[in-house]
Design a protein around this motif. Structure first.
Motif, PDB file in Angstrom:
ATOM      1  N   GLY A 187      -7.554  -6.393   0.005  1.00  0.00           N
ATOM      2  CA  GLY A 187      -6.802  -6.968  -1.102  1.00  0.00           C
ATOM      3  C   GLY A 187      -5.419  -6.359  -1.268  1.00  0.00           C
ATOM      4  N   LEU A 188      -4.790  -6.011  -0.157  1.00  0.00           N
ATOM      5  CA  LEU A 188      -3.534  -5.269  -0.214  1.00  0.00           C
ATOM      6  C   LEU A 188      -2.369  -6.133  -0.681  1.00  0.00           C
ATOM      7  N   GLN A 189      -1.625  -5.614  -1.634  1.00  0.00           N
ATOM      8  CA  GLN A 189      -0.354  -6.203  -2.034  1.00  0.00           C
ATOM      9  C   GLN A 189       0.702  -5.108  -2.015  1.00  0.00           C
ATOM     10  N   VAL A 214       5.920  -8.673  -0.999  1.00  0.00           N
ATOM     11  CA  VAL A 214       6.149  -8.939   0.426  1.00  0.00           C
ATOM     12  C   VAL A 214       4.830  -9.255   1.119  1.00  0.00           C
ATOM     13  N   LEU A 215       3.778  -8.588   0.711  1.00  0.00           N
ATOM     14  CA  LEU A 215       2.437  -8.845   1.242  1.00  0.00           C
ATOM     15  C   LEU A 215       1.497  -9.070   0.070  1.00  0.00           C
ATOM     16  N   THR A 216       0.575 -10.025   0.220  1.00  0.00           N
ATOM     17  CA  THR A 216      -0.387 -10.311  -0.840  1.00  0.00           C
ATOM     18  C   THR A 216      -1.740 -10.656  -0.227  1.00  0.00           C
ATOM     19  N   GLY A 217      -2.789 -10.036  -0.749  1.00  0.00           N
ATOM     20  CA  GLY A 217      -4.157 -10.378  -0.357  1.00  0.00           C
ATOM     21  C   GLY A 217      -4.486 -10.095   1.090  1.00  0.00           C
ATOM     22  N   ILE A 218      -4.011  -8.964   1.633  1.00  0.00           N
ATOM     23  CA  ILE A 218      -4.248  -8.632   3.039  1.00  0.00           C
ATOM     24  C   ILE A 218      -5.564  -7.870   3.186  1.00  0.00           C
ATOM     25  N   ASP A 219      -6.434  -8.368   4.056  1.00  0.00           N
ATOM     26  CA  ASP A 219      -7.662  -7.674   4.441  1.00  0.00           C
ATOM     27  C   ASP A 219      -7.604  -7.448   5.948  1.00  0.00           C
ATOM     28  N   ALA A 256       2.454   0.320   5.185  1.00  0.00           N
ATOM     29  CA  ALA A 256       1.330   0.522   4.278  1.00  0.00           C
ATOM     30  C   ALA A 256       0.136   1.142   4.999  1.00  0.00           C
ATOM     31  N   LEU A 257      -0.167   0.638   6.216  1.00  0.00           N
ATOM     32  CA  LEU A 257      -1.306   1.170   6.970  1.00  0.00           C
ATOM     33  C   LEU A 257      -1.095   2.618   7.389  1.00  0.00           C
ATOM     34  N   SER A 258       0.155   3.018   7.575  1.00  0.00           N
ATOM     35  CA  SER A 258       0.431   4.403   7.962  1.00  0.00           C
ATOM     36  C   SER A 258       0.418   5.345   6.776  1.00  0.00           C
ATOM     37  N   GLY A 259       0.385   4.790   5.550  1.00  0.00           N
ATOM     38  CA  GLY A 259       0.426   5.626   4.360  1.00  0.00           C
ATOM     39  C   GLY A 259       1.828   5.932   3.885  1.00  0.00           C
ATOM     40  N   ARG A 313      -1.220  -3.260  -5.224  1.00  0.00           N
ATOM     41  CA  ARG A 313      -2.599  -3.604  -5.562  1.00  0.00           C
ATOM     42  C   ARG A 313      -3.448  -3.464  -4.310  1.00  0.00           C
ATOM     43  N   GLY A 314      -4.768  -3.397  -4.522  1.00  0.00           N
ATOM     44  CA  GLY A 314      -5.665  -3.248  -3.389  1.00  0.00           C
ATOM     45  C   GLY A 314      -5.690  -1.817  -2.881  1.00  0.00           C
ATOM     46  N   SER A 315      -6.202  -1.654  -1.674  1.00  0.00           N
ATOM     47  CA  SER A 315      -6.380  -0.300  -1.136  1.00  0.00           C
ATOM     48  C   SER A 315      -6.087  -0.265   0.353  1.00  0.00           C
TER      49      SER A 315
END
Length: 219
Positions: A31-33, A41-46, A71-74, A80-82
């Motif tokens: 659920g990444l935003q 820029v990004l919404t609802g990424i799984d 985002a994936l690299s931290g 939103r999301g994790s």
């Protein structure tokens, strides 16, 4: 750095990553935003990247691929999301801990000083300084130079290289880091066809070889 100094500094007590089991989650998003400049820029990424697989992100310019990498690299926070890295929330790791678990290849590699190629590749070993895996530095650097075909110009200044040569040296740096997860942002963009094939072959070999110290997922 001797053992006493390492102990006093607490470096040796740092928890080092273990080899991930095949299929284990190396990174994931739910659920990444991500918002930049007040815009989503990004919404609802799984997404899930697992050990032993190569995962490719495909899309037009401006689709948000590099933002997702961040985002994936931290490096970029989730609005939103994790985001998880090695089974733990990305924000729960310190920068030093993240550097042991994921290596990031940006689209462009820029250095202000004329470091020799071998030293640039050796920079990938910085996260392991003071740990027991520091002893692997020479082997890791030599292996990365050989895998990327950059050993013949290891003594040349990085600033004197062509764009394609710099791209391969940058890849060698992240390979030398020997992390379970590699995040490669357009790793073949500056390369000719022969070296594009080399990069993809290196990725396949790293992901498929169970004898390698770490299994790799390319995202």
């Amino acid at each position: 750095m001797n053992a006493l100094v390492r102990t006093l500094l607490g470096i040796r007590r740092r928890t080092l990553p273990e080899r991930p089991a095949p299929g284990a989650e190396l990174a994931g998003a739910t659920g990444l935003q991500v918002r930049l400049g007040g815009r989503a820029v990004l919404t609802g990424i799984d997404l899930t990247a697992r050990a032993g697989e190569i995962l490719a992100l495909v899309g037009p310019n401006g689709a948000g691929k590099s933002t997702l990498f961040g985002a994936l690299s931290g490096d970029l926070p989730a609005h939103r999301g994790s985001v998880r890295i090695a089974g733990r929330a990305a924000g729960a790791w310190t920068p030093a801990e993240l550097a042991l678990r994921r290596a990031v290849l940006p689209q462009t590699a820029v250095l202000s000083f004329p470091f020799p190629v071998a030293e640039v590749v050796r920079m990938g070993r910085a996260p392991w300084a003071g740990t027991e895996r520091e002893d692997e530095d020479e082997a890791a650097v030599a292996e990365a130079l050989a895998a990327t075909g950059t050993a013949p110009f290891a003594d040349r200044p990085f600033s004197a290289l062509s764009g394609g040569e710099r791209a391969r040296v940058a890849l060698a740096r992240v390979l030398a880091q020997r992390t379970p997860l590699l995040l490669l942002d357009e790793p073949t963009a500056a390369l000719d066809l022969r070296h594009q094939e080399l990069v993809l072959r290196v990725c396949r070999e790293r992901a498929a070889d169970p004898q390698h110290e770490f299994l790799v997922a390319q995202v």
